[in-house]
Scaffold this motif. Sequence first.
Motif, mmCIF file in Angstrom:
data_model
loop_
_atom_site.group_PDB
_atom_site.id
_atom_site.type_symbol
_atom_site.label_atom_id
_atom_site.label_comp_id
_atom_site.label_asym_id
_atom_site.label_seq_id
_atom_site.Cartn_x
_atom_site.Cartn_y
_atom_site.Cartn_z
ATOM 1 N N ASP A 121 6.621 -70.860 28.402
ATOM 2 C CA ASP A 121 6.346 -72.351 28.375
ATOM 3 C C ASP A 121 5.814 -72.806 29.778
ATOM 4 O OD1 ASP A 121 7.457 -72.257 25.972
ATOM 5 O OD2 ASP A 121 9.751 -72.588 26.735
ATOM 6 N N LEU A 122 5.952 -71.961 30.680
ATOM 7 C CA LEU A 122 5.320 -72.412 32.027
ATOM 8 C C LEU A 122 3.763 -72.074 32.267
ATOM 9 C CD1 LEU A 122 8.229 -70.916 34.289
ATOM 10 C CD2 LEU A 122 7.422 -73.433 34.197
ATOM 11 N N LEU A 123 3.222 -71.124 31.454
ATOM 12 C CA LEU A 123 1.873 -71.015 31.534
ATOM 13 C C LEU A 123 1.036 -71.995 30.864
ATOM 14 C CD1 LEU A 123 1.569 -67.464 30.449
ATOM 15 C CD2 LEU A 123 0.966 -68.203 32.795
ATOM 16 N N PRO A 124 0.168 -72.661 31.720
ATOM 17 C CA PRO A 124 -0.795 -73.860 30.996
ATOM 18 C C PRO A 124 -1.462 -73.351 29.915
ATOM 19 C CG PRO A 124 -1.830 -73.284 33.206
ATOM 20 C CD PRO A 124 -0.449 -72.347 32.890
ATOM 21 N N ASP A 125 -1.747 -74.057 28.836
ATOM 22 C CA ASP A 125 -2.536 -73.826 27.638
ATOM 23 C C ASP A 125 -3.998 -73.808 28.004
ATOM 24 O OD1 ASP A 125 -0.111 -73.719 26.086
ATOM 25 O OD2 ASP A 125 -0.379 -75.569 25.383
ATOM 26 N N GLU A 126 -4.259 -74.653 28.901
ATOM 27 C CA GLU A 126 -5.648 -74.602 29.223
ATOM 28 C C GLU A 126 -5.985 -74.906 30.980
ATOM 29 O OE1 GLU A 126 -8.774 -78.451 29.189
ATOM 30 O OE2 GLU A 126 -7.403 -78.052 27.285
ATOM 31 N N ILE A 127 -6.843 -74.370 31.370
ATOM 32 C CA ILE A 127 -7.247 -74.664 32.813
ATOM 33 C C ILE A 127 -8.596 -74.985 32.873
ATOM 34 C CG2 ILE A 127 -5.060 -72.968 33.716
ATOM 35 C CD1 ILE A 127 -7.407 -70.859 34.166
ATOM 36 N N LYS A 128 -8.992 -75.478 34.166
ATOM 37 C CA LYS A 128 -10.268 -75.878 34.417
ATOM 38 C C LYS A 128 -10.862 -74.975 35.695
ATOM 39 C CE LYS A 128 -13.434 -79.784 34.546
ATOM 40 N NZ LYS A 128 -13.516 -81.021 34.155
ATOM 41 N N ILE A 129 -11.757 -74.345 35.363
ATOM 42 C CA ILE A 129 -12.264 -73.452 36.485
ATOM 43 C C ILE A 129 -13.784 -74.120 36.596
ATOM 44 C CG2 ILE A 129 -13.041 -71.239 37.452
ATOM 45 C CD1 ILE A 129 -10.856 -70.158 35.642
ATOM 46 N N GLY A 130 -13.950 -74.664 37.839
ATOM 47 C CA GLY A 130 -15.260 -75.413 38.011
ATOM 48 C C GLY A 130 -15.441 -76.541 37.009
ATOM 49 N N ASP A 131 -16.406 -76.271 36.140
ATOM 50 C CA ASP A 131 -16.639 -77.272 35.204
ATOM 51 C C ASP A 131 -16.467 -76.993 33.767
ATOM 52 O OD1 ASP A 131 -17.769 -79.371 37.011
ATOM 53 O OD2 ASP A 131 -19.945 -78.675 36.729
ATOM 54 N N GLU A 132 -15.822 -75.602 33.845
ATOM 55 C CA GLU A 132 -15.396 -74.831 32.512
ATOM 56 C C GLU A 132 -14.168 -74.961 32.075
ATOM 57 O OE1 GLU A 132 -17.829 -73.829 30.760
ATOM 58 O OE2 GLU A 132 -19.296 -73.994 32.356
ATOM 59 N N ARG A 133 -13.734 -75.306 30.692
ATOM 60 C CA ARG A 133 -12.438 -75.433 30.352
ATOM 61 C C ARG A 133 -12.163 -74.017 29.851
ATOM 62 N NH1 ARG A 133 -12.000 -80.355 26.594
ATOM 63 N NH2 ARG A 133 -10.622 -78.961 25.834
ATOM 64 N N CYS A 134 -10.884 -73.415 30.155
ATOM 65 C CA CYS A 134 -10.733 -72.056 29.591
ATOM 66 C C CYS A 134 -9.220 -72.231 28.972
ATOM 67 C CB CYS A 134 -10.421 -71.101 30.813
ATOM 68 S SG CYS A 134 -12.137 -70.963 31.521
ATOM 69 N N TRP A 135 -9.143 -71.511 27.791
ATOM 70 C CA TRP A 135 -7.726 -71.422 27.018
ATOM 71 C C TRP A 135 -6.803 -70.097 27.229
ATOM 72 C CZ3 TRP A 135 -12.186 -73.887 25.753
ATOM 73 C CH2 TRP A 135 -12.092 -75.353 25.588
ATOM 74 N N LEU A 136 -5.765 -70.087 27.132
ATOM 75 C CA LEU A 136 -4.815 -68.940 27.282
ATOM 76 C C LEU A 136 -4.955 -68.522 25.942
ATOM 77 C CD1 LEU A 136 -2.647 -67.233 28.641
ATOM 78 C CD2 LEU A 136 -1.017 -68.955 27.385
ATOM 79 N N CYS A 137 -5.134 -66.900 26.174
ATOM 80 C CA CYS A 137 -5.252 -66.176 24.863
ATOM 81 C C CYS A 137 -4.358 -64.895 25.091
ATOM 82 C CB CYS A 137 -6.740 -65.626 24.585
ATOM 83 S SG CYS A 137 -7.790 -66.871 24.536
ATOM 84 N N ILE A 138 -3.713 -64.409 24.057
ATOM 85 C CA ILE A 138 -2.808 -63.274 23.918
ATOM 86 C C ILE A 138 -3.230 -62.257 23.010
ATOM 87 C CG2 ILE A 138 -0.399 -62.366 23.855
ATOM 88 C CD1 ILE A 138 0.480 -65.237 24.528
#
Length: 146
Positions: free
Chosen positions: A73-90
């Motif tokens: 619940d605390l982990l963000p579903d999505e983060i932004k690194i520079g101009d790139e959007r990245c999504w959490l995967c397991i």
Amino acid sequence: MKQVLDVEQMKHLQELGLELGDTILYWGRCNDHNPRAATHYGKWILLKGNIGQTVGFLKWEFIPAYILQDVLDLLPDEIKIGDERCWLCIDLAEQWIYYYSEFVSAIYHEKIFDFRNGKELIDAAYEMLCWCIENGHVETMKQDKS
């Protein structure tokens, strides 16, 4: 199978500035020198339920004990690194892997950061949460004061 983060992991999250919220489990230890407390004195034990309940006249210290769902619940579903959007995967291949990924197409994806832990799923999630806090992807009390 490990079900909760241990006391040291919870203290580390607190040191990183994470405000520890309520949960269903707590680590507790008796700090009372009363002879009645001799069996529990200074030992962390796992407790279930509301810590606000009376535990007699003994002095207790409590710290939340996060389960896997609390960490997720605390982990963000999505983060932004520079101009790139990245999504959490397991993923589960030979071991549990948490990672943030930039999806290039429906088939191909590039792993940006991954956290591997061959033993316990909750420890891999914990490592990812620590990384997210350290890199400013999860708000903390330390950031709020700045």
